[in-house]
Write an enzyme that holds these catalytic residues in place. Structure first.
Site, PDB file in Angstrom:
ATOM      1  N   ARG A 100       6.360  10.232  14.145  1.00  0.00           N
ATOM      2  CA  ARG A 100       5.307  11.103  13.733  1.00  0.00           C
ATOM      3  C   ARG A 100       5.610  12.082  15.608  1.00  0.00           C
ATOM      4  O   ARG A 100       4.583  13.034  15.021  1.00  0.00           O
ATOM      5  CB  ARG A 100       4.216   9.783  14.406  1.00  0.00           C
ATOM      6  CG  ARG A 100       3.666   9.500  12.772  1.00  0.00           C
ATOM      7  CD  ARG A 100       2.621   8.469  13.380  1.00  0.00           C
ATOM      8  NE  ARG A 100       2.295   7.858  12.332  1.00  0.00           N
ATOM      9  CZ  ARG A 100       2.153   6.439  12.368  1.00  0.00           C
ATOM     10  NH1 ARG A 100       2.124   6.010  14.548  1.00  0.00           N
ATOM     11  NH2 ARG A 100       2.590   4.564  11.552  1.00  0.00           N
ATOM     12  N   PHE A 110       1.381  10.457   0.996  1.00  0.00           N
ATOM     13  CA  PHE A 110       1.235   8.726   1.676  1.00  0.00           C
ATOM     14  C   PHE A 110       0.395   8.918   2.757  1.00  0.00           C
ATOM     15  O   PHE A 110       1.670   8.425   3.793  1.00  0.00           O
ATOM     16  CB  PHE A 110       1.731   8.001   1.267  1.00  0.00           C
ATOM     17  CG  PHE A 110       2.281   8.363  -0.258  1.00  0.00           C
ATOM     18  CD1 PHE A 110       2.362   7.763  -1.184  1.00  0.00           C
ATOM     19  CD2 PHE A 110       3.640   8.970  -0.580  1.00  0.00           C
ATOM     20  CE1 PHE A 110       2.958   7.531  -2.410  1.00  0.00           C
ATOM     21  CE2 PHE A 110       4.267   9.657  -1.333  1.00  0.00           C
ATOM     22  CZ  PHE A 110       3.939   8.717  -2.350  1.00  0.00           C
ATOM     23  N   ASP A 119      -3.606  10.753   0.020  1.00  0.00           N
ATOM     24  CA  ASP A 119      -3.804   9.153  -0.395  1.00  0.00           C
ATOM     25  C   ASP A 119      -4.537   8.525  -1.280  1.00  0.00           C
ATOM     26  O   ASP A 119      -4.949   9.023  -1.661  1.00  0.00           O
ATOM     27  CB  ASP A 119      -3.591   8.376   0.595  1.00  0.00           C
ATOM     28  CG  ASP A 119      -3.311   6.949   0.903  1.00  0.00           C
ATOM     29  OD1 ASP A 119      -2.299   6.779   1.428  1.00  0.00           O
ATOM     30  OD2 ASP A 119      -3.096   5.942   0.346  1.00  0.00           O
ATOM     31  N   ASP A 159       5.683   9.718   2.605  1.00  0.00           N
ATOM     32  CA  ASP A 159       6.294   8.237   3.297  1.00  0.00           C
ATOM     33  C   ASP A 159       5.329   7.007   2.497  1.00  0.00           C
ATOM     34  O   ASP A 159       4.513   6.917   2.643  1.00  0.00           O
ATOM     35  CB  ASP A 159       5.559   7.765   4.810  1.00  0.00           C
ATOM     36  CG  ASP A 159       5.965   7.026   5.409  1.00  0.00           C
ATOM     37  OD1 ASP A 159       6.819   6.179   5.031  1.00  0.00           O
ATOM     38  OD2 ASP A 159       4.691   6.462   6.071  1.00  0.00           O
ATOM     39  N   CYS A 209      10.680   3.398   2.930  1.00  0.00           N
ATOM     40  CA  CYS A 209      10.901   1.834   3.337  1.00  0.00           C
ATOM     41  C   CYS A 209      11.253  -0.185   2.983  1.00  0.00           C
ATOM     42  O   CYS A 209      11.030  -1.068   3.136  1.00  0.00           O
ATOM     43  CB  CYS A 209       9.044   1.364   3.966  1.00  0.00           C
ATOM     44  SG  CYS A 209       8.039   1.297   2.677  1.00  0.00           S
TER      45      CYS A 209
HETATM   46  N1  SAH Z   1       2.881   7.230   6.583  1.00  0.00           N
HETATM   47  C1  SAH Z   1       1.664   6.331   6.644  1.00  0.00           C
HETATM   48  C2  SAH Z   1       1.605   4.821   6.331  1.00  0.00           C
HETATM   49  C3  SAH Z   1       2.430   5.252   4.737  1.00  0.00           C
HETATM   50  S1  SAH Z   1       1.416   3.723   3.565  1.00  0.00           S
HETATM   51  C4  SAH Z   1       1.242   5.907   8.173  1.00  0.00           C
HETATM   52  O1  SAH Z   1       1.585   6.851   8.758  1.00  0.00           O
HETATM   53  O2  SAH Z   1       0.574   5.281   8.847  1.00  0.00           O
HETATM   54  C5  SAH Z   1       1.728   3.832   2.418  1.00  0.00           C
HETATM   55  C6  SAH Z   1       0.442   4.305   1.851  1.00  0.00           C
HETATM   56  O3  SAH Z   1       0.923   4.784   0.197  1.00  0.00           O
HETATM   57  C7  SAH Z   1      -0.507   3.861   1.741  1.00  0.00           C
HETATM   58  O4  SAH Z   1      -1.831   4.362   2.443  1.00  0.00           O
HETATM   59  C8  SAH Z   1      -1.407   3.793  -0.352  1.00  0.00           C
HETATM   60  O5  SAH Z   1      -2.626   3.414   0.186  1.00  0.00           O
HETATM   61  C9  SAH Z   1      -0.295   5.112  -0.166  1.00  0.00           C
HETATM   62  N2  SAH Z   1      -0.248   4.585  -1.434  1.00  0.00           N
HETATM   63  C10 SAH Z   1       0.470   4.169  -2.463  1.00  0.00           C
HETATM   64  N3  SAH Z   1       0.790   4.489  -3.680  1.00  0.00           N
HETATM   65  C11 SAH Z   1       0.404   5.469  -3.476  1.00  0.00           C
HETATM   66  C12 SAH Z   1       0.343   6.751  -4.428  1.00  0.00           C
HETATM   67  N4  SAH Z   1       0.567   6.438  -5.834  1.00  0.00           N
HETATM   68  N5  SAH Z   1      -0.442   7.878  -4.193  1.00  0.00           N
HETATM   69  C13 SAH Z   1      -1.272   8.437  -3.074  1.00  0.00           C
HETATM   70  N6  SAH Z   1      -1.092   7.280  -2.320  1.00  0.00           N
HETATM   71  C14 SAH Z   1      -0.076   6.497  -2.565  1.00  0.00           C
END
Ligand code: SAH
Length: 402
Positions: A217, A233, A255, A305, A345
């Protein structure tokens, strides 16, 4: 040792299956087990022997898992008792302190399971709240002692237990979610590089926050000046807030979790960042990226992500299609010279395979791109050399040709 050694349960490995254990890999798979003496139940400590009866290690047994034993120690003279956990935990926490991670920050992963010699134990710190996650029968057995030791070493206001990940089912453990010690404050906050984030430890994902992306980040912040950024995401806004602080012209964050987006918007206000440059959309990224493409939208920087598409190698093929799809779309949405931060991940996708998937996506999108950084989890998520599986987070920063 207390007790009669010969009466202590023992696990004998099949011929040749001692090799990985001798290299200090911490797992014994059920297929490697020749026989078990005594009548251990899940969580019990047992000795691991090779087929000739030579002692190899101390381990925790699990009757329900594909991983029959997780290893505690290779030292025959080391007792597995409260003092053992105290030593391991003290060492893990001291190792973090030596990394100077607390500058302008109040959060870090204090214990990273196998990589810290404590298979199945995760402890994340958010200020004076610790969140503990148990993913193995062995740690489950020592749960109270571990909580006491954490209380003793860290003196937190609260230890909260988030033992409700899906993987617990594979270990034959039931979910648990609640306060273990102390009192949970109304609001939990973590400071990361000076930015303040609300953390929902009870209902949020994982232990409430993705500490592993901390340094990635920070890199985003340094490159986002005057950029139109798309953060896919976004969860509670991690990368988005850094991009805004770094001077991004606009940040569109996507998200599928309304709760996460609600906290993300609050986090923006919490940091007095300019809300007019931020837009939050509750959307499925797979759909939203197509929509943006059809609308002819383009960006200077895109962050992908996604959640874990492949928890194990068995899901790798399906996961690979998912990664290729979103990365291909992202390449199409990038302006010439634009930057793509792309992550996986998934334990089931190796770094090498991930790079190949991204190369395929770029080729199909018709763009030429360069890797400018190989990205990994932050140093509070170390990877033990004998446990390469600990390197679950891999990422690439790519620049598409100008
Ligand atoms: N980048 C974030 C962490 C991402 S975790 C950080 O730095 O904190 C993954 C995220 O993807 C979660 O918030 C989850 O709600 C979201 N997610 C999962 N499947 C998804 C989809 N198909 N479309 C949009 N968001 C999604």
């Amino acid at each position: 040792m207390v007790g009669n050694i010969s009466a202590m349960p023992a696990l004998y490995l099949r011929v040749g299956r001692e090799k990985s254990v001798l290299r200090h890999h911490p797992w014994v798979f059920s297929g490697a087990v020749e026989r078990i003496d005594g009548a251990p139940v899940s969580g019990d400590t047992l000795r691991i022997y090779d087929t000739d009866g030579n002692f190899i290690a101390w381990a925790a047994y699990n009757a329900s898992s594909q991983i029959s034993a997780r290893l505690w120690s290779w030292d025959q003279d080391e007792a597995i008792d409260k003092a053992f956990f105290h030593r391991q935990m003290t060492r893990a926490i001291a190792g973090r302190n030596a990394l100077n991670l607390a500058t302008d920050s109040s959060g870090m992963r204090l214990i990273h399971a196998e990589s810290d010699g404590l298979p199945g134990l995760i402890v994340d710190q958010y200020g004076d709240v610790l969140v503990m996650q148990i993913g193995s029968a062995g740690v489950e057995y020592w749960r109270e002692e571990i909580a006491d030791i954490l209380q003793d070493i860290c003196k937190p206001a609260c230890i909260y237990e988030r033992s409700d990940s899906d993987s617990r089912t594979l270990e034959g453990l039931t979910p648990r979610n609640g306060v273990l010690r102390g009192v949970l404050p109304d609001t939990v906050e973590v400071i990361e590089h000076g930015l303040r984030f609300e953390v929902d430890v009870a209902e949020g994902q994982k232990t409430g926050f993705y500490l592993d992306q901390r340094d990635n980040r920070a890199l985003t912040e340094t490159l986002s000046k005057d950029c139109d950024v798309l953060n896919c995401f976004c969860y509670t806004g991690g990368f988005s807030l850094y991009a805004l602080r770094g001077g991004a012209k606009s940040v569109l964050s996507l998200d599928a979790s309304a709760e996460a987006l609600h906290i993300a918007a609050k986090n923006l206000t919490r940091n007095n960042l300019d809300a007019s440059r931020a837009e939050w959309q509750d959307a499925d990224v797979f759909v939203a990226l197509r929509k943006l493409r059809d609308q002819g939208k383009t960006f200077d920087m895109i962050i992908l992500d996604p959640p874990k598409f492949a928890p194990t190698a068995a899901f790798a093929e399906k996961a690979a299609r998912g990664y290729k799809d979103i990365n291909l779309l992202a390449f199409k949405l990038l302006r010439p010279g634009g930057l793509l931060f792309t992550y996986s991940c998934s334990g089931g996708i190796s770094e090498d395979l991930f790079q190949k998937i991204i190369a395929g996506a770029a080729l199909d999108a018709g763009v030429d791109a360069q890797i400018v950084h190989h990205l990994h989890a932050s140093p509070d998520h170390p990877v033990r050399l004998s446990f390469p599986e600990g390197a679950y987070l891999k990422g690439l920063l790519l620049r598409v040709a100008g």
